[in-house]
Design an enzyme around this catalytic site. Structure first.
Site, PDB file in Angstrom:
ATOM      1  N   CYS A 214       0.830  -1.204   0.000  1.00 34.19           N
ATOM      2  CA  CYS A 214       0.000   0.000   0.000  1.00 34.19           C
ATOM      3  C   CYS A 214       0.862   1.250   0.000  1.00 34.19           C
ATOM      4  O   CYS A 214       0.483   2.278  -0.559  1.00 34.19           O
ATOM      5  CB  CYS A 214      -0.939  -0.002   1.198  1.00 34.19           C
ATOM      6  SG  CYS A 214      -2.239  -1.257   1.101  1.00 34.19           S
ATOM      7  N   CYS A 368      13.677   4.909  -6.787  1.00 29.72           N
ATOM      8  CA  CYS A 368      12.231   4.739  -6.625  1.00 29.72           C
ATOM      9  C   CYS A 368      11.836   5.434  -5.327  1.00 29.72           C
ATOM     10  O   CYS A 368      12.422   6.453  -4.979  1.00 29.72           O
ATOM     11  CB  CYS A 368      11.833   3.261  -6.632  1.00 29.72           C
ATOM     12  SG  CYS A 368      12.582   2.296  -5.291  1.00 29.72           S
TER      13      CYS A 368
END
Length: 410
Positions: A214, A368
């Site tokens: 998530c 990232c």
């Protein structure tokens, strides 16, 4: 359908799901205050005084006080579960408040377990709260689980999910499981004595990087309430012995389509844990290793090919000719970015689609959010011949922490 991996073992058509006896014995009595508080339960024939006494006598542990744990703990408390255990070692962060409704602005920086306990006491002071302000691990999971009748699993990573399942099976405990991602959710009840366990449904964890967390992929805040309330509904049914619990069933929810689907799941006779001839008879030594946070290829790729956010800034300030690639998704790129980065999502690198667009004569630097996806992309680049490519340890979060704290973290 949001699946923990692609392998879902379903039941034979027509296989029935049986009702189960109450999980706990009833308490001796309800006080006048309890009768007043729980009156709307007491007038439901299937619950009644007897069912409420069982809830009062129950001991339920919630693993995690985050997205799923928040609504679960609040409704378990409101329902009158006598003893609620909370295990969570994390602290409340501002990014939690979008979905973790048991916490408030004043709780930021506070222990999640302590914050959740305070909210529970405000909801229902008749409930006893037991706090386990620690990380659940191989060394303490048996001792903690053994204190409770039922486990509610609100974890968000595969290593802990498999450990929760294995400990529950080995101790003979039922547990209510939930999973959320973006707009999709799943819920089930795993109780090896009466049906399948989590390993029957998902025999193996997904390959590293296949299913984003998530934190990486996002989640609609209200989805936590949808799945968390299902978990509490199942917990009440198990404790009071009413209805047909989701033992042998998987509830799948799609918030965008507003659809619920119930899939029957059969017990796997060949399950390594709860099957006819189990080969897993104790907790694993290392669940992180079993689930593999990153692939072996990525682990090999980052050796001697990892730089820090500080080193990246030094390279930029020195004018080094680098090609900085952000491998996150476009929505994340819109939130915050490292100056000078070009967006090329990891999927385009893994598939090979983006390789022709990459320069051969410049130092390629990948990043990232936290370093996991960039490590996987780095492995793909090295396999394609970009031997000098590197990635940024800690990703954009490290850049924010070490270089520019004014940028928003997410």
């Amino acid at each position: 359908m949001p699946s923990d991996n692609g392998r879902v073992r379903t039941a034979d058509p027509g296989e029935s799901i049986v009702s189960l006896p109450p999980l706990v014995e009833p308490a001796a009595e309800l006080t006048v205050d309890e009768i007043r508080r729980y009156s709307r339960h007491l007038i439901i024939p299937d619950v009644g005084v007897e069912g409420q006494k069982r809830l009062k006598n129950a001991r339920v542990l919630c693993v995690g006080a985050g997205g799923l744990g928040s609504p679960a703990l609040m409704y378990l408390a409101a329902a009158g579960v006598g003893t609620l255990g909370i295990i969570d070692f994390d602290t409340v962060d501002e990014s939690n408040l979008q979905r973790q409704i048991i916490h408030g602005v004043s709780d930021v920086g506070r222990s999640k377990a302590e914050s959740a306990a305070a909210s529970i006491r405000e909801i229902n002071p008749l409930v006893k709260v037991e706090i386990h302000n620690t990380a659940l691990d191989r060394d303490n999971v048996r001792e903690i689980f053994s204190q409770y009748d039922l486990i509610v699993d609100g974890t968000d990573n595969f290593a802990t999910r498999y450990m929760v399942n294995d400990a529950a099976v080995l101790l003979g405990k039922p547990y209510v499981w939930g999973s959320i991602y973006r707009f999709d959710g799943q819920a089930s009840v795993f109780w090896a004595e009466h049906g399948p366990c989590y390993r029957c449904l998902y025999p193996e964890p997904p390959p590293p990087g296949m299913v984003p967390s998530c934190a990486e992929g996002g989640v609609l805040g209200v989805l936590c309430a949808s799945i968390g309330s299902i978990q509490v509904n199942e917990a009440i049914k198990l404790l009071a012995g009413i209805g047909e619990p989701l033992v042998g069933g998987l509830m799948v929810y799609d918030a965008l389509e507003m659809s619920y689907r119930k899939i029957k799941v059969r017990k796997d006779p060949n399950c390594v844990l709860c099957g006819e001839n189990p080969t897993v008879t104790d907790l694993l030594e290392d669940y992180e290793d079993f689930c593999g946070a990153v692939s072996e290829e990525a682990q090999e790729a980052v050796v001697d090919s990892t730089i820090t956010a500080l080193e990246l800034k030094e390279w930029q300030d020195a004018g080094k000719d680098i090609f900085l690639i952000d491998v996150r998704e476009p929505a994340e790129y819109e939130i915050v970015r490292i100056p000078g980065a070009t967006l090329i999502p990891k999927g385009e690198i893994i598939s090979g689609e983006a390789l022709s667009r990459l320069p051969q004569d410049r130092q390629i630097v990948l990043h990232c959010k936290s370093g996991v996806r960039s490590a996987e992309a780095l492995a793909a680049l090295k396999a394609a011949g970009f031997r000098d490519a590197v990635h940024v340890q800690g990703g954009v979060l490290s850049w924010i922490k070490q270089i520019d704290p004014s940028l928003p973290a997410y």
